[in-house]
Scaffold this motif. Structure first.
Motif, PDB file in Angstrom:
ATOM      1  N   GLU A 271       0.821  -1.217   0.000  1.00  0.00           N
ATOM      2  CA  GLU A 271       0.000   0.000   0.000  1.00  0.00           C
ATOM      3  C   GLU A 271       0.852   1.264   0.000  1.00  0.00           C
ATOM      4  N   ASN A 272       1.978   1.226   0.694  1.00  0.00           N
ATOM      5  CA  ASN A 272       2.826   2.401   0.872  1.00  0.00           C
ATOM      6  C   ASN A 272       4.048   2.296  -0.042  1.00  0.00           C
ATOM      7  N   THR A 273       4.235   3.277  -0.930  1.00  0.00           N
ATOM      8  CA  THR A 273       5.371   3.255  -1.849  1.00  0.00           C
ATOM      9  C   THR A 273       6.479   4.219  -1.424  1.00  0.00           C
ATOM     10  N   MET A 274       6.456   4.678  -0.198  1.00  0.00           N
ATOM     11  CA  MET A 274       7.444   5.658   0.270  1.00  0.00           C
ATOM     12  C   MET A 274       8.891   5.186   0.083  1.00  0.00           C
ATOM     13  N   GLY A 275       9.191   3.929   0.307  1.00  0.00           N
ATOM     14  CA  GLY A 275      10.564   3.446   0.209  1.00  0.00           C
ATOM     15  C   GLY A 275      10.981   3.039  -1.185  1.00  0.00           C
ATOM     16  N   TYR A 276      10.104   3.223  -2.161  1.00  0.00           N
ATOM     17  CA  TYR A 276      10.394   2.798  -3.527  1.00  0.00           C
ATOM     18  C   TYR A 276      10.442   4.021  -4.445  1.00  0.00           C
ATOM     19  N   PRO A 277      11.642   4.500  -4.796  1.00  0.00           N
ATOM     20  CA  PRO A 277      11.754   5.721  -5.607  1.00  0.00           C
ATOM     21  C   PRO A 277      11.050   5.592  -6.955  1.00  0.00           C
ATOM     22  N   ASP A 278      10.328   6.617  -7.325  1.00  0.00           N
ATOM     23  CA  ASP A 278       9.654   6.757  -8.615  1.00  0.00           C
ATOM     24  C   ASP A 278       8.478   5.807  -8.840  1.00  0.00           C
ATOM     25  N   VAL A 279       8.178   4.916  -7.912  1.00  0.00           N
ATOM     26  CA  VAL A 279       7.042   4.016  -8.074  1.00  0.00           C
ATOM     27  C   VAL A 279       5.761   4.765  -7.689  1.00  0.00           C
ATOM     28  N   VAL A 280       4.804   4.812  -8.624  1.00  0.00           N
ATOM     29  CA  VAL A 280       3.526   5.463  -8.351  1.00  0.00           C
ATOM     30  C   VAL A 280       2.690   4.566  -7.442  1.00  0.00           C
ATOM     31  N   CYS A 281       2.604   3.277  -7.804  1.00  0.00           N
ATOM     32  CA  CYS A 281       1.878   2.297  -7.008  1.00  0.00           C
ATOM     33  C   CYS A 281       2.269   0.901  -7.487  1.00  0.00           C
ATOM     34  N   PHE A 282       1.828  -0.099  -6.747  1.00  0.00           N
ATOM     35  CA  PHE A 282       2.000  -1.480  -7.167  1.00  0.00           C
ATOM     36  C   PHE A 282       0.635  -1.963  -7.643  1.00  0.00           C
ATOM     37  N   SER A 283       0.549  -2.372  -8.913  1.00  0.00           N
ATOM     38  CA  SER A 283      -0.735  -2.784  -9.483  1.00  0.00           C
ATOM     39  C   SER A 283      -1.046  -4.251  -9.207  1.00  0.00           C
ATOM     40  N   GLU A 284      -0.051  -5.005  -8.767  1.00  0.00           N
ATOM     41  CA  GLU A 284      -0.219  -6.414  -8.436  1.00  0.00           C
ATOM     42  C   GLU A 284       0.383  -6.662  -7.050  1.00  0.00           C
ATOM     43  N   PRO A 285      -0.156  -7.608  -6.290  1.00  0.00           N
ATOM     44  CA  PRO A 285       0.458  -7.926  -4.995  1.00  0.00           C
ATOM     45  C   PRO A 285       1.825  -8.583  -5.191  1.00  0.00           C
ATOM     46  N   VAL A 286       2.631  -8.533  -4.150  1.00  0.00           N
ATOM     47  CA  VAL A 286       3.917  -9.228  -4.154  1.00  0.00           C
ATOM     48  C   VAL A 286       3.622 -10.701  -3.894  1.00  0.00           C
ATOM     49  N   VAL A 287       4.055 -11.567  -4.808  1.00  0.00           N
ATOM     50  CA  VAL A 287       3.832 -13.002  -4.684  1.00  0.00           C
ATOM     51  C   VAL A 287       5.176 -13.659  -4.402  1.00  0.00           C
ATOM     52  N   ILE A 288       5.238 -14.434  -3.322  1.00  0.00           N
ATOM     53  CA  ILE A 288       6.470 -15.121  -2.917  1.00  0.00           C
ATOM     54  C   ILE A 288       6.216 -16.617  -2.868  1.00  0.00           C
ATOM     55  N   LYS A 289       7.137 -17.383  -3.465  1.00  0.00           N
ATOM     56  CA  LYS A 289       7.112 -18.844  -3.374  1.00  0.00           C
ATOM     57  C   LYS A 289       8.529 -19.292  -3.063  1.00  0.00           C
TER      58      LYS A 289
END
Length: 172
Positions: free
Chosen positions: A27-45
Motif C-alpha cells: 500500500e505504501n510506496t514511500m521506500g520505492y523511488p519513482d514508483v507510483v503504485c504497485f498494481s499487483e500484490p507481491v507473490v512469494i514462493k
C-alpha cells in the motif's frame, strides 16, 4: 506490507524444510523511488530450511509496479521479478545483529528482506516505448500525440554565448 511467519515446525530440527507461498499487497510506496503504485500484490514462493547455523530463506518473487514514463509522463506498468537467498540467525547468536537477519523464538519477520529485494530490482529509468518523443520543453504537449505549434528554431539561452562565436550569415 508486513510478513511474519511462524516457523515452529522446523525449529530445532536441522535439515527440515517448510515451503512458503503467500501474496501481500504493498500500500505504501514511500521506500520505492519513482514508483507510483504497485498494481499487483507481491507473490512469494520459496522454502525455509533449518541449517545448523540458522534458517535459510530461498524464494522467488514477483509483482508489478506502475511508473511514470521518464520522457512523456504516461503511466507504465513494469513487471518486477526477484530472488531471495538470505540466512536468518537466532537472536543473540551473532555478534553484530544490525548487519545480520535474525529471528526470535518461532517467528520470522521477512518484511525487510522482501522490501530490499524488490528495491534492488527496480529499474532506474522507465520509458513507455523506446521511440518515445517526450514532452515539448516549451508548451508541455506530449509529442507522441502529434507535433505542437512551438517555434523550434530558437536557441537554448544557455548556449547563446557560443552562438556569438559564429556569424550565422558567414560561410565557414
Amino acid at each position: 506490507m508486513k510478513v511474519i511467519l511462524t516457523i515452529s515446525q522446523i525449529i530445532g530440527k536441522t535439515g527440515e524444510s517448510m515451503e512458503v507461498s503467500f501474496s501481500e499487497n504493498v500500500e505504501n510506496t514511500m521506500g520505492y523511488p519513482d514508483v507510483v503504485c504497485f498494481s499487483e500484490p507481491v507473490v512469494i514462493k520459496g522454502v525455509l530450511t533449518n541449517t545448523k547455523k540458522g534458517i535459510l530463506f530461498e524464494a522467488d518473487g514477483n509483482t508489478e509496479a506502475v511508473y511514470l514514463c521518464s520522457r512523456c509522463l504516461e503511466r507504465v506498468k513494469v513487471p518486477i521479478q526477484f530472488n531471495i537467498n538470505e540466512m536468518f540467525y537466532p537472536s543473540g547468536s551473532v555478534e553484530n545483529e544490525k548487519e545480520a537477519e535474525t529471528f526470535c523464538d518461532d517467528e520470522m519477520d521477512l518484511t525487510d528482506v522482501i522490501q530490499r529485494s524488490i528495491l534492488e530490482n527496480l529499474p532506474m529509468k522507465v520509458v513507455c516505448k523506446e521511440e518515445c518523443k517526450g514532452l515539448c520543453p516549451k508548451c508541455g504537449k506530449n509529442l507522441n500525440e502529434g507535433d505542437c505549434d512551438c517555434n523550434d528554431t530558437e536557441f537554448d539561452p544557455r548556449l547563446e554565448s557560443l552562438r556569438t562565436l559564429f556569424n550565422v550569415d558567414e560561410e565557414v
